[in-house]
Scaffold this motif. Sequence first.
Motif, PDB file in Angstrom:
ATOM      1  N   LEU A  34       0.811  -1.172  -0.089  1.00 19.04           N
ATOM      2  CA  LEU A  34      -0.126  -0.079  -0.039  1.00 19.04           C
ATOM      3  C   LEU A  34       0.743   1.121  -0.011  1.00 19.04           C
ATOM      4  O   LEU A  34       0.609   2.395  -0.729  1.00 19.04           O
ATOM      5  CB  LEU A  34      -0.735  -0.089   1.189  1.00 19.04           C
ATOM      6  CG  LEU A  34      -1.806   1.232   1.473  1.00 19.04           C
ATOM      7  CD1 LEU A  34      -2.789   1.490   0.128  1.00 19.04           C
ATOM      8  CD2 LEU A  34      -2.578   1.167   2.594  1.00 19.04           C
ATOM      9  N   ASP A 172      -6.813   0.069  -3.355  1.00 22.81           N
ATOM     10  CA  ASP A 172      -7.880  -0.858  -2.946  1.00 22.81           C
ATOM     11  C   ASP A 172      -7.153  -2.396  -3.094  1.00 22.81           C
ATOM     12  O   ASP A 172      -7.276  -3.054  -2.044  1.00 22.81           O
ATOM     13  CB  ASP A 172      -9.181  -0.711  -3.711  1.00 22.81           C
ATOM     14  CG  ASP A 172     -10.408  -1.720  -2.979  1.00 22.81           C
ATOM     15  OD1 ASP A 172     -10.778  -1.442  -1.944  1.00 22.81           O
ATOM     16  OD2 ASP A 172     -10.757  -2.615  -4.007  1.00 22.81           O
ATOM     17  N   ARG A 175      -4.770  -2.809  -0.495  1.00 23.63           N
ATOM     18  CA  ARG A 175      -5.393  -2.852   0.900  1.00 23.63           C
ATOM     19  C   ARG A 175      -5.932  -4.310   1.141  1.00 23.63           C
ATOM     20  O   ARG A 175      -5.851  -4.920   2.281  1.00 23.63           O
ATOM     21  CB  ARG A 175      -6.476  -1.996   1.154  1.00 23.63           C
ATOM     22  CG  ARG A 175      -5.900  -0.633   1.110  1.00 23.63           C
ATOM     23  CD  ARG A 175      -6.791   0.461   1.959  1.00 23.63           C
ATOM     24  NE  ARG A 175      -8.023   0.648   1.261  1.00 23.63           N
ATOM     25  CZ  ARG A 175      -8.826   1.652   1.589  1.00 23.63           C
ATOM     26  NH1 ARG A 175      -8.814   2.483   2.782  1.00 23.63           N
ATOM     27  NH2 ARG A 175      -9.798   1.804   0.999  1.00 23.63           N
TER      28      ARG A 175
END
Length: 245
Positions: A34, A172, A175
């Motif tokens: 991330l 996304d 994550r």
Amino acid sequence: RDQNLMLTQEIRRHANQLAAVNRVAAAVSGSLSLNEVMETALQVVLNTTGAQASGISLIDEEAQELVLRAQKGWLQDFVRERPMRIPLGRGLSGWVIENDDVLVHNDLDERQELAVSRFHEEKFRSIAMAPMHARGKIIGILSIMSYKPFSFDMGHVEVLQNVADTVGVSIDNARLYEASTESQSRLRAVLQSTADGIIATSRDGRIRMINAAAEAMLNVPAALLTGVPLRESPLPENVRQSLLF
């Protein structure tokens, strides 16, 4: 002739936007970390738009806040030293999320009321903010800033808007990967700490995990079993047969 010139300019503009999106996509697709995804995205966005600073803020659903998670070109550290957290619905970011649209403010000064007043200390005069989407919802905001007024036009807006969703999807994915890795680590810790002997196999019948208890019970090092087909494993015959059936 004027129409041809306008058409040429429009084609060139769309080509530049597509190139910008492709550059960002290529840069962020190489990592599932991330932090690396956000840092890379911010640098590419700066290079693409010519802005002097950039930032990525992500929505914290539990706290109902927008949290600055990465920044480049800022004078102060608003990520670790002085965390910037804005209640959802407040300030410029609140407008972006509520309207699901790009916001451009080309004449920021100290008279502008902001959700975080110390943002004025950065002395930015122009800012453009775009919502980032993933899986059908807004997950945060991608921002670019300049120390000069009237720095951003519709060309910057369109590039930022297109790039924002590319970054959003990559964030996304990162994550989700980190959450999956964390869950696997927790599960592995639980399996290793239990007193029960556990052997896990993959769909193709290969041993993927043997916990410490099973290793001690069977007196076979895990290194000799991991990755080996269960049918060919150096386990006692009765144990192997019971696991197979």
